[in-house]
Design a protein around this motif. Structure first.
Motif, PDB file in Angstrom:
ATOM      1  N   MET A 113       0.860  -1.177   0.000  1.00  0.00           N
ATOM      2  CA  MET A 113       0.000   0.000   0.000  1.00  0.00           C
ATOM      3  C   MET A 113       0.899   1.231   0.000  1.00  0.00           C
ATOM      4  O   MET A 113       1.612   1.483   0.978  1.00  0.00           O
ATOM      5  CB  MET A 113      -0.921  -0.007   1.217  1.00  0.00           C
ATOM      6  CG  MET A 113      -1.824  -1.227   1.307  1.00  0.00           C
ATOM      7  SD  MET A 113      -2.975  -1.366  -0.107  1.00  0.00           S
ATOM      8  CE  MET A 113      -3.890  -2.844   0.340  1.00  0.00           C
ATOM      9  N   VAL A 114       0.863   1.987  -1.089  1.00  0.00           N
ATOM     10  CA  VAL A 114       1.852   3.035  -1.312  1.00  0.00           C
ATOM     11  C   VAL A 114       1.228   4.419  -1.233  1.00  0.00           C
ATOM     12  O   VAL A 114       0.008   4.590  -1.335  1.00  0.00           O
ATOM     13  CB  VAL A 114       2.545   2.853  -2.678  1.00  0.00           C
ATOM     14  CG1 VAL A 114       3.335   1.559  -2.700  1.00  0.00           C
ATOM     15  CG2 VAL A 114       1.522   2.876  -3.817  1.00  0.00           C
ATOM     16  N   GLU A 115       2.111   5.405  -1.072  1.00  0.00           N
ATOM     17  CA  GLU A 115       1.647   6.784  -0.997  1.00  0.00           C
ATOM     18  C   GLU A 115       1.111   7.241  -2.349  1.00  0.00           C
ATOM     19  O   GLU A 115       1.793   7.144  -3.363  1.00  0.00           O
ATOM     20  CB  GLU A 115       2.784   7.702  -0.569  1.00  0.00           C
ATOM     21  CG  GLU A 115       2.385   9.176  -0.522  1.00  0.00           C
ATOM     22  CD  GLU A 115       3.498  10.103  -0.090  1.00  0.00           C
ATOM     23  OE1 GLU A 115       3.369  11.321  -0.327  1.00  0.00           O
ATOM     24  OE2 GLU A 115       4.510   9.624   0.475  1.00  0.00           O
ATOM     25  N   PRO A 116      -0.108   7.762  -2.382  1.00  0.00           N
ATOM     26  CA  PRO A 116      -0.648   8.314  -3.634  1.00  0.00           C
ATOM     27  C   PRO A 116       0.172   9.524  -4.085  1.00  0.00           C
ATOM     28  O   PRO A 116       0.707  10.247  -3.254  1.00  0.00           O
ATOM     29  CB  PRO A 116      -2.065   8.744  -3.230  1.00  0.00           C
ATOM     30  CG  PRO A 116      -2.357   7.952  -1.982  1.00  0.00           C
ATOM     31  CD  PRO A 116      -1.051   7.820  -1.283  1.00  0.00           C
ATOM     32  N   PRO A 117       0.296   9.711  -5.382  1.00  0.00           N
ATOM     33  CA  PRO A 117      -0.335   8.982  -6.489  1.00  0.00           C
ATOM     34  C   PRO A 117       0.575   7.928  -7.119  1.00  0.00           C
ATOM     35  O   PRO A 117       0.480   7.667  -8.325  1.00  0.00           O
ATOM     36  CB  PRO A 117      -0.622  10.103  -7.487  1.00  0.00           C
ATOM     37  CG  PRO A 117       0.556  11.033  -7.318  1.00  0.00           C
ATOM     38  CD  PRO A 117       0.908  10.980  -5.847  1.00  0.00           C
ATOM     39  N   ALA A 118       1.444   7.289  -6.331  1.00  0.00           N
ATOM     40  CA  ALA A 118       2.441   6.375  -6.887  1.00  0.00           C
ATOM     41  C   ALA A 118       1.868   5.027  -7.304  1.00  0.00           C
ATOM     42  O   ALA A 118       2.541   4.261  -7.991  1.00  0.00           O
ATOM     43  CB  ALA A 118       3.557   6.152  -5.861  1.00  0.00           C
ATOM     44  N   GLY A 119       0.637   4.705  -6.881  1.00  0.00           N
ATOM     45  CA  GLY A 119       0.101   3.383  -7.155  1.00  0.00           C
ATOM     46  C   GLY A 119      -1.199   3.395  -7.939  1.00  0.00           C
ATOM     47  O   GLY A 119      -1.532   4.355  -8.629  1.00  0.00           O
TER      48      GLY A 119
END
Length: 303
Positions: free
Chosen positions: A242-248
């Motif tokens: 679960m990654v920091e937006p907007p990286a995913g």
């Protein structure tokens, strides 16, 4: 003046790494509330019962001092295991729904038990349910939703989850087909649904009347397949997948806009799973996520 419909955006203790009522590595609740305000949010969830003050008057005072409001509390259920699970669920509901309603919250997010332990990663049950277990699950959730609405005036929003029996598109739809929309709708968690390849926009389009609440999170699409291929427990991979937006993925704007068009009173609560995170990290991530959401779409509002 724009007539664009917009939904309410909030955040949750989970985005500060809070998974337990008490844990020595977790951020103190007073600092959590302070940082929610600093990051720009108005709405929050209660998180694990007992993390925030459980006295309604004290909690209202703390929220009011920071201009914050509560959207929902959280209850955990395991109705597929048998009739004895009712008392466990209702004991939680009396506490959580009572506090949620007392401070103006409208919803209870219900998370099903995992088939895999979040403590040591071992399988404690089969990964899939029998037809009889599906019936027990649906009947229990429907009974709970009816009781929550009648006793506390709050709505049940079911949260599909990684390492649970309700995670894939087919499983989510099966539960919807077995339950009454008056008593059970979805907390569509964009990350958990995408974790098993679910298309959020497809579900919103096909079951628009069953979307009652949103959790906003993004996954690393490449690492997700490493997790699934190598059978890594979600609890061990959460803070990386679960990654920091907007990286995913998925992108927030199309989902927010689709749900806002359905009902502008729906909440969209940012929930970036970060168990065990350094307590100095979440404020920056939460602030940047808030800025990203409000810059990528006009269908988001603070109140």
């Amino acid at each position: 003046m724009s007539d664009t419909k917009a939904i309410r955006i909030g955040t949750a203790p989970d985005s500060w790494g809070v998974w337990y009522p008490e844990h020595p590595r977790q951020i103190p609740w007073q600092r959590f509330l302070d940082e929610v305000q600093k990051a720009g949010y108005t709405w929050i969830e209660l998180g694990p019962y007992g993390y925030l003050p459980t006295d309604p008057a004290q909690l209202r005072d703390e929220l009011d001092a920071r201009g914050l409001k509560v959207s929902a509390g959280t209850v955990f259920t395991g109705f597929h295991k048998g009739d004895e699970q009712w008392q466990r669920a209702w004991d939680q509901a009396v506490q959580v729904a009572g506090l949620t309603a007392a401070v103006g919250g409208e919803h209870i997010v219900v998370i099903p038990d995992m088939w895999r332990s979040d403590l040591d990663g071992t399988a404690v049950e089969p990964r899939t349910l029998t037809p009889e277990q599906w019936d027990k699950l649906a009947a229990g959730q429907e009974r709970l939703g009816k009781a929550l609405l009648e006793e506390y005036g709050v709505k049940q929003q079911f949260h599909s989850h990684a390492d649970s029996h309700v995670g894939t598109y087919t499983e989510v739809v099966r539960l919807l087909d077995l339950t009454d929309p008056q008593y059970l709708n979805l907390c569509l968690d964009t990350g958990h649904f995408a974790y098993y390849g679910g298309d959020n926009l497809r579900l919103i389009g096909e079951r628009p009347g069953r979307i009652g609440y949103l959790h906003l999170k993004q996954i690393d699409p490449d690492y997700r397949f490493e997790v699934l291929k190598n059978d890594i427990p979600f609890a061990d991979s959460a803070s990386r997948v679960m990654v920091e937006p907007p990286a995913g993925e998925p992108q927030f704007a199309p989902i927010i806009e689709a749900v806002a068009a359905l009902d502008p009173e729906i909440f969209a609560i940012v929930e970036q799973d970060m168990p065990g995170v350094d307590i100095d990290l979440p404020l920056g991530i939460a602030t940047r996520t808030h800025q990203h959401i409000f810059s990528c779409t006009r269908a988001a509002r603070a109140n």
